[in-house]
Design a protein around this motif. Structure first.
Motif, short mmCIF file in Angstrom:
data_model
loop_
_atom_site.label_atom_id
_atom_site.label_comp_id
_atom_site.label_asym_id
_atom_site.label_seq_id
_atom_site.Cartn_x
_atom_site.Cartn_y
_atom_site.Cartn_z
N ASP A 48 13.76 -1.90 16.01
CA ASP A 48 12.59 -1.81 15.15
C ASP A 48 12.82 -2.64 13.88
O ASP A 48 13.82 -2.46 13.19
CB ASP A 48 12.31 -0.36 14.75
CG ASP A 48 11.76 0.45 15.90
OD1 ASP A 48 10.99 -0.10 16.70
OD2 ASP A 48 12.11 1.65 16.01
N GLU A 68 4.67 -2.67 8.00
CA GLU A 68 4.51 -2.67 9.46
C GLU A 68 5.87 -2.56 10.13
O GLU A 68 6.91 -2.71 9.50
CB GLU A 68 3.80 -3.96 9.90
CG GLU A 68 2.45 -4.17 9.23
CD GLU A 68 1.84 -5.52 9.53
OE1 GLU A 68 2.45 -6.31 10.30
OE2 GLU A 68 0.75 -5.81 9.02
N SER A 69 5.83 -2.29 11.45
CA SER A 69 7.07 -2.21 12.23
C SER A 69 6.81 -2.80 13.61
O SER A 69 5.78 -2.51 14.23
CB SER A 69 7.54 -0.76 12.37
OG SER A 69 8.74 -0.70 13.12
N LYS A 70 7.73 -3.64 14.06
CA LYS A 70 7.60 -4.22 15.39
C LYS A 70 8.99 -4.37 16.01
O LYS A 70 10.01 -4.30 15.31
CB LYS A 70 6.90 -5.57 15.35
CG LYS A 70 7.68 -6.66 14.63
CD LYS A 70 6.92 -7.99 14.68
CE LYS A 70 7.70 -9.10 13.97
NZ LYS A 70 6.96 -10.39 14.02
N LYS A 71 9.03 -4.57 17.32
CA LYS A 71 10.28 -4.75 18.04
C LYS A 71 10.70 -6.22 17.98
O LYS A 71 9.91 -7.12 18.25
CB LYS A 71 10.12 -4.33 19.50
CG LYS A 71 9.79 -2.86 19.71
CD LYS A 71 10.97 -1.96 19.39
CE LYS A 71 10.65 -0.50 19.72
NZ LYS A 71 11.80 0.40 19.41
N TYR A 97 -7.91 -9.21 15.73
CA TYR A 97 -7.26 -7.89 15.72
C TYR A 97 -8.31 -6.84 15.37
O TYR A 97 -9.29 -7.14 14.68
CB TYR A 97 -6.14 -7.82 14.69
CG TYR A 97 -4.98 -8.75 14.91
CD1 TYR A 97 -3.94 -8.40 15.77
CD2 TYR A 97 -4.91 -9.97 14.24
CE1 TYR A 97 -2.86 -9.25 15.96
CE2 TYR A 97 -3.83 -10.82 14.42
CZ TYR A 97 -2.82 -10.46 15.29
OH TYR A 97 -1.74 -11.31 15.48
N GLN A 151 -2.29 1.84 20.34
CA GLN A 151 -2.93 1.72 19.03
C GLN A 151 -4.18 0.87 19.12
O GLN A 151 -5.24 1.22 18.61
CB GLN A 151 -1.96 1.12 18.02
CG GLN A 151 -2.55 0.97 16.62
CD GLN A 151 -2.76 2.28 15.94
OE1 GLN A 151 -2.05 3.24 16.21
NE2 GLN A 151 -3.76 2.36 15.08
N ASP A 200 -2.62 -2.46 14.50
CA ASP A 200 -1.40 -2.34 15.30
C ASP A 200 -0.17 -2.53 14.41
O ASP A 200 -0.29 -2.79 13.22
CB ASP A 200 -1.39 -3.32 16.47
CG ASP A 200 -1.44 -4.77 16.03
OD1 ASP A 200 -1.61 -5.02 14.83
OD2 ASP A 200 -1.30 -5.66 16.89
N GLN A 201 1.01 -2.36 14.97
CA GLN A 201 2.29 -2.38 14.27
C GLN A 201 2.41 -1.28 13.23
O GLN A 201 3.15 -1.39 12.27
CB GLN A 201 2.55 -3.76 13.64
CG GLN A 201 2.70 -4.87 14.65
CD GLN A 201 3.20 -6.17 14.04
OE1 GLN A 201 3.75 -6.20 12.96
NE2 GLN A 201 3.01 -7.26 14.77
N LYS A 202 1.65 -0.20 13.43
CA LYS A 202 1.72 0.94 12.52
C LYS A 202 2.29 2.19 13.21
O LYS A 202 2.63 3.16 12.55
CB LYS A 202 0.32 1.27 11.98
CG LYS A 202 -0.33 0.16 11.15
CD LYS A 202 0.30 0.02 9.78
CE LYS A 202 -0.46 -0.95 8.90
NZ LYS A 202 0.11 -1.07 7.54
N ASP A 203 2.39 2.16 14.54
CA ASP A 203 2.78 3.36 15.30
C ASP A 203 4.20 3.83 15.01
O ASP A 203 4.46 5.03 15.01
CB ASP A 203 2.63 3.11 16.80
CG ASP A 203 1.17 3.07 17.24
OD1 ASP A 203 0.32 3.53 16.45
OD2 ASP A 203 0.89 2.56 18.33
N ASN A 204 5.12 2.89 14.79
CA ASN A 204 6.54 3.26 14.66
C ASN A 204 7.01 3.33 13.21
O ASN A 204 8.21 3.29 12.94
CB ASN A 204 7.41 2.25 15.42
CG ASN A 204 7.16 2.31 16.91
OD1 ASN A 204 6.95 3.38 17.48
ND2 ASN A 204 7.16 1.15 17.56
#
Length: 267
Positions: free
Chosen positions: A130, A113-116, A28, A2, A231-235
């Motif tokens: 996630d 957003e989504s992150k691990k 960012y 991303q 970022d943190q938008k892919d998942n």
């Protein structure tokens, strides 16, 4: 991927760019339109509210099928209004205090957003999962210092906890302040305190709980850039990949500011 591909997006501000329109930003890659919209709204709050204060919240999205972005901000305003009426009633019942019926105005910026993260927050080596969550910047007009940060925070935590699909906290009935989510106590709820160790900031910090937009505007814009990152938008679930993972309230007079947005985006 991303962050790399963001460099080639037409509406992206590269991570390497330190300032945008004269405002310091975080390191960012940002969505240019979202950042411009955030600056516009914060400017409106600074110029039109009597005593604007900006608070930052992070809330887990427990059921994305229940969480509806189309009416989210209106529902939040309604829940906050109800929570403040409850607080006013409680306060008015205390002997010696003047009766208060005023409910402050709020404006909102959000980013989903989504992150691990580790599946067990007490064990950093546990399996990653996630973490779907929402960041919110909530600007409150405290009106000639009628409200303090604690009572505003209590009302906002209560309001956020009543939004379907979002993580829900509970108020400790013994003191009305402490929150927990079944796993751990959260004394300030979903509120994210300002980081006094940050090396990217403008000026000195006046209060860890909120920004004073009349005095700390440039640093508030810098903090708002975090919600505009790419970022943190892919998942994200497909429900939030249709241009609705970022949003903000729209005061009526803000439409006048939007007329200049096209010119600013080309700067």
């Amino acid at each position: 991927m991303q962050a790399k591909s963001a460099r080639f997006r037409k509406n992206a501000i590269p991570a390497s760019v330190e300032y945008y329109l004269g405002y310091l930003k975080l390191r960012y890659a940002l969505d240019r339109r979202n950042f411009q919209s955030s600056i516009n709204l914060l400017s409106w709050c600074r110029d039109n509210m009597r005593e604007p204060r900006m608070l930052h919240y992070v809330v887990g999205v427990e059921d994305f099928m229940l969480f509806q972005t189309n009416r989210f901000m209106q529902r939040l305003k309604e829940k906050f209004f109800s929570s403040m009426l409850e607080e006013n009633k409680r306060r008015s019942a205390i002997a010696g205090r003047r009766k208060r019926n005023y409910v402050p105005e709020i404006q909102v910026i959000y980013s989903i957003e989504s992150k691990k993260i580790p599946s067990d927050f007490q064990n950093p080596d546990s399996a990653l999962i996630d973490y779907l969550h929402i960041h919110l910047l909530i600007i409150v007009d405290i009106g000639y210092r009628r409200f303090g940060p604690d009572e505003i925070n209590i009302a906002l935590n209560k309001a956020l906890s009543k939004i379907p699909g979002l993580e829900s906290l509970h108020v400790d009935p013994t003191n009305g302040v402490t929150f927990w989510n079944g796993l751990r106590k959260m004394p300030i709820g979903f509120l994210k305190l300002r980081n006094d160790r940050s090396t990217i900031r403008v000026g000195s910090m006046r209060d860890k709980k909120w920004h004073d937009l009349k005095i700390e505007f440039d640093d508030a814009v810098c903090r708002a850039s975090y919600l505009c990152k790419l970022d943190q938008k892919d998942n994200l679930p497909i429900e939030f990949n249709r241009g609705n993972s970022f949003g903000h309230t729209r005061p009526k007079s803000l439409n006048e500011t939007k007329r200049n947005e096209t010119l600013n985006e080309t700067a």
